[in-house]
Design an enzyme around this catalytic site. Structure first.
Site, PDB file in Angstrom:
ATOM      1  N   LYS A  73       0.875  -1.168   0.000  1.00 49.70           N
ATOM      2  CA  LYS A  73       0.000   0.000   0.000  1.00 49.70           C
ATOM      3  C   LYS A  73       0.913   1.220   0.000  1.00 49.70           C
ATOM      4  O   LYS A  73       1.610   1.493   0.972  1.00 49.70           O
ATOM      5  CB  LYS A  73      -0.910   0.013   1.223  1.00 49.70           C
ATOM      6  CG  LYS A  73      -1.861   1.205   1.216  1.00 49.70           C
ATOM      7  CD  LYS A  73      -2.579   1.366   2.529  1.00 49.70           C
ATOM      8  CE  LYS A  73      -3.373   2.677   2.506  1.00 49.70           C
ATOM      9  NZ  LYS A  73      -3.875   3.062   3.835  1.00 49.70           N
TER      10      LYS A  73
ATOM     11  N   ALA B 192      -9.713   5.687   3.830  1.00 53.52           N
ATOM     12  CA  ALA B 192      -9.584   6.853   4.712  1.00 53.52           C
ATOM     13  C   ALA B 192     -10.867   7.668   4.812  1.00 53.52           C
ATOM     14  O   ALA B 192     -11.517   7.951   3.806  1.00 53.52           O
ATOM     15  CB  ALA B 192      -8.428   7.758   4.290  1.00 53.52           C
TER      16      ALA B 192
END
Length: 268
Positions: A109, A196
């Site tokens: 990531k 997020a």
């Protein structure tokens, strides 16, 4: 719904769960391990900077309390302010994956964040690091602003997914970039993972209803009063949103339409 008929493909690997869970901010190890179990997630993301270089010498780490035959490590480069730092973290991430028996795991990531106040990803640094890592054989999952053009550039470079933020990391503000997220989903030929900002299960479900391929979250679970229950709620929300998307919601209408027409089989 049997999830094996609707599996998520990232790179060359298939997953049954479309929920990915982070591992930061939990009050203790048990809370992290139990929440991961309750979420039924398969992909677990860990900040490489928070781990010891030799996991075998750290019996207190939750890392050694997960069954890595059932979970797939997604090392993340959190804390990297430049492309060069992120690249170094990616290689360290692969070394840690090897320590848990995932020698074929080149997932990363990719986070390049040079802004310490708002923690917004650096698009230039992300592009630079992504290009290098893809060429080195990594399966790159870049964390980005909800920028449709940047998403296309990263896809062209060979990234395995794009991961646009719903809102700033850890803010719990939800999906503040809906219009751009919709464009990214519409134009993308690789999985779109919303990453997020999600604070509630309803927001995770909404992301999936829009056609996102998955959701990655952390703070919404780890900072809730009961992380294990919240992880289970997020699991249900992602499954529900995906099923609704596949079902094909009804078309919105300007005026009311009776739900019990004279002819019960009428479409009008």
């Amino acid at each position: 719904m049997d999830s094996t008929f609707d599996r998520l493909k990232i790179g060359e690997k298939f997953f049954n769960s479309r929920l990915m869970l982070g591992t930061g901010k939990y009050q203790n190890m048990d809370a992290a391990v139990n929440s991961i179990a309750a979420s039924e997630c398969e992909i677990v993301t860990v900040a490489i900077r928070r781990l010891p270089t030799n996991l075998n010498n750290d019996s207190t780490s939750f890392f050694n309390h997960l069954d890595w035959t059932k979970h797939w490590l997604l090392p993340n480069t959190a804390g990297s302010q430049t492309a060069e730092e992120a690249i170094r973290m990616a290689f360290l991430g692969h070394e840690l994956a090897c320590q848990i028996g995932q020698e074929d795991n080149f997932f990363v990531k990719l986070e390049v964040i040079s802004d310490p106040k708002y923690l917004l990803p650096d698009p230039i640094g992300t592009l630079k690091a992504a290009e290098f890592l893809v060429k080195k054989g990594f399966t790159v999952l870049p964390y980005i602003n909800a920028d449709p053009m940047l998403a296309l550039h990263l896809e062209d470079l060979g990234c395995a997914t794009v991961m646009p933020l719903g809102s700033p990391i850890g803010s719990g503000q939800g999906l503040n970039n809906l219009s751009n997220i919709k464009i990214i989903i519409e134009n993308s030929n690789i999985p779109v993972i919303i990453d997020a900002g999600i604070g509630f299960p309803s927001e995770a479900s909404k992301a999936m209803e829009l056609g996102a391929d998955g959701v990655l979250l952390n703070t919404a679970v780890s900072q809730s009063k009961n992380p294990e229950r919240m992880a289970q709620a997020m699991n249900f929300a992602v499954k529900s949103g995906r099923l609704a998307y596949l079902a094909g919601p009804m078309t919105k209408k300007l005026y009311a339409s009776p739900s019990s027409p004279m002819n019960q089989f009428s479409n009008f």
